[in-house]
Motif scaffolding. Structure first.
Motif, PDB file in Angstrom:
ATOM      1  N   ASN A 191      -0.098   9.912  24.237  1.00  0.00           N
ATOM      2  CA  ASN A 191      -0.423   9.628  22.837  1.00  0.00           C
ATOM      3  C   ASN A 191       0.636   8.752  22.181  1.00  0.00           C
ATOM      4  O   ASN A 191       0.319   7.854  21.385  1.00  0.00           O
ATOM      5  CB  ASN A 191      -0.571  10.936  22.055  1.00  0.00           C
TER       6      ASN A 191
ATOM      7  N   SER B 184      -0.088   5.025  20.824  1.00  0.00           N
ATOM      8  CA  SER B 184       0.255   4.692  19.433  1.00  0.00           C
ATOM      9  C   SER B 184       1.208   3.498  19.384  1.00  0.00           C
ATOM     10  O   SER B 184       1.086   2.618  18.516  1.00  0.00           O
ATOM     11  CB  SER B 184       0.905   5.896  18.746  1.00  0.00           C
TER      12      SER B 184
ATOM     13  N   LEU C 143      -4.826  10.655  17.076  1.00  0.00           N
ATOM     14  CA  LEU C 143      -4.957  11.178  18.440  1.00  0.00           C
ATOM     15  C   LEU C 143      -4.683  12.677  18.491  1.00  0.00           C
ATOM     16  O   LEU C 143      -5.249  13.395  19.326  1.00  0.00           O
ATOM     17  CB  LEU C 143      -4.004  10.442  19.376  1.00  0.00           C
ATOM     18  N   GLN C 144      -3.813  13.167  17.612  1.00  0.00           N
ATOM     19  CA  GLN C 144      -3.429  14.577  17.609  1.00  0.00           C
ATOM     20  C   GLN C 144      -4.287  15.438  16.681  1.00  0.00           C
ATOM     21  O   GLN C 144      -4.084  16.648  16.602  1.00  0.00           O
ATOM     22  CB  GLN C 144      -1.970  14.714  17.167  1.00  0.00           C
TER      23      GLN C 144
END
Length: 373
Positions: free
Chosen positions: A12, A16, A77-78
Motif C-alpha cells: 500500500n 501510494s 487503500l486502508q
C-alpha cells in the motif's frame, strides 16, 4: 505483525508512493508547460508566472501536494481495514456493555481477522460459562429441594412412631415392636439416602481419590451376588452369573467397582422382583470387559431411558418410594463408570431391562481424552 499484514502495508505504501510520484510528475510537467507558454506571450508579467519562478515556494508546494496525494491514496487503500477495525471496536464496546450476542464477521487473513476470531471465541466461551453457571445454580436448587423432600418423608414417619411410643397411651408389646421395626427401617433408609447423597456429591465435584489396583472382576461379581443372597431370597428371586472366562484381572478401583455393581444389582433386585430372576453376564476381551445386569421386571418406557442416570430421577415415584430408592444409585453408578473412562447403557423391552457396563482392562488414571474403542 504477520508477514501477510506487513506485506500488504508495504505494498500500500508503494502504491501510494507511485501514485503520488506520477501525479507530481504530471503536475510539474503541466506547470512548466504553462510557464513556458506565459513567457512567450503577453502574460509574461502575470502573477502565476512570477509564482512559478520562485523555486523555494514551488518546491514547498510540490512537497505538500505529494504528501496530500500519498495520504489520500494510502487512506483509500486502508479504508477497508479501518472499517473492519471500527466494527471490531464497536463489538468490543457492545460486549463490555453486556451484549453477549454480538458477533463479528470473519474475513481476510491478518491480525484483524485473528482478533475477530478470538473475540468471537471469547464471547462464546463467556456465554457457555454463564450457561453452566445458570445450570449449576438450577441444579443446586433442585438438589436442595429434592434432598429436603426425601429427608423429610422418612424423618416425619420416624418422629411420628417415636411420639406414639413415648406417649402416655399404653401400646401392646406387639404394636411397640412393629412401630420400632418401622422406625428402624425408616432410619436405615434415611442413612442410605445421606450416604448416597454424600457419595454422589463427592464424585460429582471430583473429591473422590481413586486407588487403582488389580481386580478380578469375575471374583468381585461372584462375591457381590453371594452377599445379596438374603435379598434374593426375600424377594423370591433366583440369580445367575455367566462368564466367558473363569477369571479376568483388570486395572481399576476395586471399592468403586464394588459400589457400581452393588447399585446395579440392588436396582435389579428392587425393580425386577416381578421377573423372578436376575442375570449377570461377563464378556471379557483382551482390551475391554463388558458386564451386563439384567432383570425381567417392569419395562421402562423408551423415552425415559436416557433420564435414568439423572440424579433423583425416578421412573415411578410411588413405586420408588415403596422400594426405598433414593434416586441417586444410577447417577452414582454413571459417575464411577465415567471416572474409569468407560461407558454405561440401558435397554428395556419384553426381553428384560439390561444395564451394560464396558470397562478397559488396563485403565490408566493419567490418560487424557479417553475413548472406548
Amino acid at each position: 505483525m504477520s508477514r501477510r499484514f506487513r506485506t500488504r502495508m508495504v505494498m500500500n505504501i508503494v502504491y501510494s508512493t507511485v501514485v503520488a510520484c506520477l501525479v507530481e510528475v504530471f503536475l510539474i510537467a503541466n506547470v512548466s508547460m504553462i510557464s513556458s507558454y506565459l513567457r512567450e506571450t503577453r502574460y509574461r508579467d502575470s502573477f502565476f508566472l512570477r509564482l512559478t519562478e520562485t523555486e523555494t515556494l514551488m518546491a514547498f508546494v510540490y512537497l505538500l501536494s505529494g504528501i496530500a496525494i500519498f495520504s489520500v491514496t494510502f487512506f483509500a487503500l486502508q479504508e477497508r481495514s479501518m472499517r473492519y477495525i471500527s466494527r471490531i471496536s464497536s463489538a468490543i464496546q457492545n460486549i463490555s456493555e453486556g451484549d453477549l450476542n454480538t458477533t463479528i464477521e470473519v474475513r481476510g487473513d491478518d491480525e484483524f481477522t485473528a482478533m475477530a476470531v478470538n473475540l468471537n471465541k471469547m464471547v462464546g466461551d463467556i456465554r457457555n460459562l454463564m450457561d453452566k453457571e445458570r445450570e449449576a445454580e438450577r441444579t443446586k436448587n433442585e438438589l436442595i429441594t429434592n434432598v429436603a423432600h426425601d429427608l423429610r418423608t422418612p424423618l416425619t414417619s420416624i418422629i411420628g412412631y417415636l411420639e406414639l411410643l413415648s406417649g402416655k397411651v399404653e401400646i401392646p408389646a406387639e404394636m411397640q415392636k412393629k412401630y420400632i421395626d418401622i422406625a428402624y427401617a425408616k432410619s436405615k433408609r434415611l442413612e442410605k439416602l445421606i450416604e448416597d447423597l454424600f457419595g454422589f456429591t463427592k464424585m460429582n465435584y471430583g473429591k473422590v481419590a481413586m486407588h487403582v489396583s488389580k481386580v478380578d472382576i469375575v471374583k468381585l461379581l461372584s462375591q457381590l451376588l453371594e452377599e445379596f443372597y438374603p435379598s434374593f431370597k426375600d424377594k423370591n428371586l433366583s440369580y445367575e452369573l455367566q462368564s466367558n472366562v473363569p477369571g479376568k484381572v483388570i486395572t481399576a478401583d476395586g471399592n468403586l467397582l464394588a459400589r457400581l455393581f452393588d447399585n446395579l444389582i440392588n436396582n435389579a433386585i428392587k425393580y425386577g422382583a416381578d421377573g423372578k430372576r436376575v442375570l449377570v453376564q461377563i464378556h471379557a476381551e483382551e482390551e475391554v470387559v463388558t458386564v451386563s445386569v439384567t432383570n425381567y421386571g417392569y419395562v421402562i418406557p423408551a423415552d425415559e431411558l436416557p433420564l435414568l442416570f439423572n440424579k433423583f430421577y425416578r421412573v415411578e415415584q410411588s413405586r420408588s418410594t415403596n422400594t426405598g430408592g433414593t434416586g441417586l444409585g444410577l447417577a452414582i453408578a454413571k459417575n464411577i463408570v465415567d471416572m474409569h473412562g468407560g461407558t454405561i447403557q440401558v435397554t428395556s423391552d419384553l426381553n428384560g431391562t439390561v444395564f451394560t457396563v464396558r470397562l478397559r482392562t488396563n485403565f490408566d488414571i493419567n490418560r487424557e481424552n479417553f475413548q472406548m474403542p
